[in-house]
Design a protein around this motif. Structure first.
Motif, PDB file in Angstrom:
ATOM      1  N   VAL A   1       0.834  -1.194   0.000  1.00 56.38           N
ATOM      2  CA  VAL A   1       0.000   0.000   0.000  1.00 56.38           C
ATOM      3  C   VAL A   1       0.870   1.246   0.000  1.00 56.38           C
ATOM      4  CG1 VAL A   1      -1.918  -1.125   1.163  1.00 56.38           C
ATOM      5  CG2 VAL A   1      -0.162  -0.020   2.522  1.00 56.38           C
ATOM      6  N   ALA A   2       0.326   2.329  -0.526  1.00 59.64           N
ATOM      7  CA  ALA A   2       1.047   3.593  -0.574  1.00 59.64           C
ATOM      8  C   ALA A   2       0.171   4.687   0.022  1.00 59.64           C
ATOM      9  CB  ALA A   2       1.411   3.936  -2.015  1.00 59.64           C
ATOM     10  N   ILE A   3       0.806   5.692   0.571  1.00 57.44           N
ATOM     11  CA  ILE A   3       0.065   6.813   1.149  1.00 57.44           C
ATOM     12  C   ILE A   3      -0.819   7.441   0.083  1.00 57.44           C
ATOM     13  CG2 ILE A   3       0.331   9.144   2.104  1.00 57.44           C
ATOM     14  CD1 ILE A   3       2.638   8.071   3.754  1.00 57.44           C
ATOM     15  N   GLY A   4      -2.071   7.696   0.462  1.00 60.14           N
ATOM     16  CA  GLY A   4      -3.037   8.288  -0.455  1.00 60.14           C
ATOM     17  C   GLY A   4      -3.837   7.259  -1.230  1.00 60.14           C
ATOM     18  N   GLU A   5      -3.520   5.980  -1.022  1.00 61.97           N
ATOM     19  CA  GLU A   5      -4.235   4.912  -1.727  1.00 61.97           C
ATOM     20  C   GLU A   5      -5.069   4.088  -0.743  1.00 61.97           C
ATOM     21  OE1 GLU A   5      -1.596   2.488  -4.011  1.00 61.97           O
ATOM     22  OE2 GLU A   5      -1.002   4.152  -5.303  1.00 61.97           O
ATOM     23  N   PRO A   6      -6.175   3.496  -1.239  1.00 62.30           N
ATOM     24  CA  PRO A   6      -6.988   2.641  -0.367  1.00 62.30           C
ATOM     25  C   PRO A   6      -6.211   1.384   0.045  1.00 62.30           C
ATOM     26  CG  PRO A   6      -8.121   3.085  -2.458  1.00 62.30           C
ATOM     27  CD  PRO A   6      -6.726   3.618  -2.580  1.00 62.30           C
ATOM     28  N   ILE A   7      -6.473   0.935   1.249  1.00 66.97           N
ATOM     29  CA  ILE A   7      -5.835  -0.298   1.719  1.00 66.97           C
ATOM     30  C   ILE A   7      -6.653  -1.487   1.226  1.00 66.97           C
ATOM     31  CG2 ILE A   7      -4.806   0.802   3.737  1.00 66.97           C
ATOM     32  CD1 ILE A   7      -7.092  -0.586   5.402  1.00 66.97           C
TER      33      ILE A   7
ATOM     34  N   ARG B   1     -14.340   1.119   8.686  1.00 56.22           N
ATOM     35  CA  ARG B   1     -14.703   2.349   7.969  1.00 56.22           C
ATOM     36  C   ARG B   1     -15.622   3.200   8.828  1.00 56.22           C
ATOM     37  NH1 ARG B   1     -14.165   0.461   2.396  1.00 56.22           N
ATOM     38  NH2 ARG B   1     -11.925   0.142   2.307  1.00 56.22           N
ATOM     39  N   GLY B   2     -15.516   4.490   8.644  1.00 50.69           N
ATOM     40  CA  GLY B   2     -16.308   5.412   9.446  1.00 50.69           C
ATOM     41  C   GLY B   2     -15.531   5.899  10.660  1.00 50.69           C
ATOM     42  N   GLN B   3     -14.441   5.211  10.973  1.00 49.91           N
ATOM     43  CA  GLN B   3     -13.509   5.609  12.031  1.00 49.91           C
ATOM     44  C   GLN B   3     -12.117   5.546  11.412  1.00 49.91           C
ATOM     45  OE1 GLN B   3     -13.757   4.896  16.019  1.00 49.91           O
ATOM     46  NE2 GLN B   3     -15.698   5.922  15.739  1.00 49.91           N
ATOM     47  N   HIS B   4     -11.203   6.296  11.988  1.00 52.84           N
ATOM     48  CA  HIS B   4      -9.813   6.153  11.563  1.00 52.84           C
ATOM     49  C   HIS B   4      -9.277   4.885  12.228  1.00 52.84           C
ATOM     50  CE1 HIS B   4     -10.409  10.050   9.956  1.00 52.84           C
ATOM     51  NE2 HIS B   4     -10.481  10.644  11.138  1.00 52.84           N
ATOM     52  N   LEU B   5      -8.203   4.354  11.683  1.00 49.09           N
ATOM     53  CA  LEU B   5      -7.630   3.110  12.209  1.00 49.09           C
ATOM     54  C   LEU B   5      -6.121   3.204  12.288  1.00 49.09           C
ATOM     55  CD1 LEU B   5      -7.893   0.048  12.969  1.00 49.09           C
ATOM     56  CD2 LEU B   5      -7.701  -0.443  10.515  1.00 49.09           C
TER      57      LEU B   5
ATOM     58  N   LEU C   1      -1.547   4.656   9.659  1.00 53.87           N
ATOM     59  CA  LEU C   1      -2.745   5.409  10.024  1.00 53.87           C
ATOM     60  C   LEU C   1      -3.638   5.485   8.794  1.00 53.87           C
ATOM     61  CD1 LEU C   1      -4.324   7.098  12.097  1.00 53.87           C
ATOM     62  CD2 LEU C   1      -2.995   9.097  11.351  1.00 53.87           C
ATOM     63  N   ILE C   2      -4.842   4.935   8.946  1.00 54.24           N
ATOM     64  CA  ILE C   2      -5.790   4.802   7.838  1.00 54.24           C
ATOM     65  C   ILE C   2      -7.009   5.669   8.167  1.00 54.24           C
ATOM     66  CG2 ILE C   2      -7.255   3.126   6.627  1.00 54.24           C
ATOM     67  CD1 ILE C   2      -4.886   1.118   7.950  1.00 54.24           C
ATOM     68  N   ASP C   3      -7.475   6.424   7.186  1.00 53.44           N
ATOM     69  CA  ASP C   3      -8.610   7.311   7.464  1.00 53.44           C
ATOM     70  C   ASP C   3      -9.938   6.565   7.415  1.00 53.44           C
ATOM     71  OD1 ASP C   3      -9.461   7.161   4.771  1.00 53.44           O
ATOM     72  OD2 ASP C   3      -8.741   9.163   4.257  1.00 53.44           O
ATOM     73  N   ALA C   4     -11.015   7.290   7.697  1.00 57.25           N
ATOM     74  CA  ALA C   4     -12.349   6.692   7.809  1.00 57.25           C
ATOM     75  C   ALA C   4     -12.859   6.131   6.489  1.00 57.25           C
ATOM     76  CB  ALA C   4     -13.334   7.729   8.358  1.00 57.25           C
ATOM     77  N   GLU C   5     -12.223   6.511   5.380  1.00 55.07           N
ATOM     78  CA  GLU C   5     -12.607   5.998   4.056  1.00 55.07           C
ATOM     79  C   GLU C   5     -11.768   4.782   3.649  1.00 55.07           C
ATOM     80  OE1 GLU C   5     -15.248   7.583   2.647  1.00 55.07           O
ATOM     81  OE2 GLU C   5     -15.147   8.782   4.477  1.00 55.07           O
ATOM     82  N   GLY C   6     -10.827   4.383   4.496  1.00 55.34           N
ATOM     83  CA  GLY C   6      -9.976   3.235   4.180  1.00 55.34           C
ATOM     84  C   GLY C   6      -8.764   3.591   3.343  1.00 55.34           C
ATOM     85  N   VAL C   7      -8.332   4.863   3.432  1.00 56.44           N
ATOM     86  CA  VAL C   7      -7.170   5.331   2.667  1.00 56.44           C
ATOM     87  C   VAL C   7      -5.993   5.521   3.623  1.00 56.44           C
ATOM     88  CG1 VAL C   7      -6.256   7.229   1.260  1.00 56.44           C
ATOM     89  CG2 VAL C   7      -8.612   6.444   0.925  1.00 56.44           C
TER      90      VAL C   7
END
Length: 157
Positions: free
Chosen positions: A3-9, A28-32, A124-130
């Motif tokens: 995976v790369a920063i800015g890309e979905p996991i 999803r819906g929460q950061h991880l 660190l993954i955002d709420a959208e899975g990125v």
């Protein structure tokens, strides 16, 4: 491919403590915060887990879940979680699918011997899975504070 920063996991399905199976999309819906450690119940991994445990309420306040991962079996992960009273699940990645997706299996040298092992890393993954941030070759001291700061920044936009 990792995976790369800015890309979905990748949305992998994983066995976790508590006899459950989760998909990364379940978060999803929460950061991880997804953190990888070499081996359950070893000194550095225990300290890192305790640091995440002790900051769990602060991560929750930043709308961030925590998930630990290593190549240990479910039983070892259960024992580690119970003994350390971790309020988050641990992934048993015995087939290394998660480790490979995040490219954390590295050649390590210990006592003059080379072997493949998990490089201590945090994502660190955002709420959208990125994927939004990553730390590789982590040193345990002060690491969780740095991750918490990034999680807070992500939560406040």
């Amino acid at each position: 491919m990792s995976v790369a920063i800015g890309e979905p996991i990748p949305d992998l399905e994983l066995p976790v403590t508590g006899g459950k199976t989760v998909k990364l999309s379940d978060y999803r819906g929460q950061h991880l915060v997804l953190y990888f450690y070499p081996k359950a119940s070893t000194p550095g991994c225990t300290q890192e887990g305790q640091d995440f445990r002790d900051a769990a309420a602060e991560f929750a306040a930043a709308h961030t879940q925590i998930l630990g991962a290593s190549r240990d079996g479910v039983k070892a992960q259960e024992n580690f979680k119970t003994k350390q009273a971790f309020p988050f699940d641990l992934v048993s990645d015995t087939d290394e699918a998660l480790c490979q997706a995040f490219d954390v299996i590295k050649l390590k040298k210990m006592y003059g011997k080379e072997s493949l092992g998990v490089e201590r890393s945090t994502f660190l993954i955002d709420a959208e899975g990125v994927l939004r941030a990553q730390w590789r070759g982590v040193k345990v001291k002060d690491h969780v504070a740095e991750v918490l700061s990034a999680a807070r920044a992500l939560a406040t936009g």
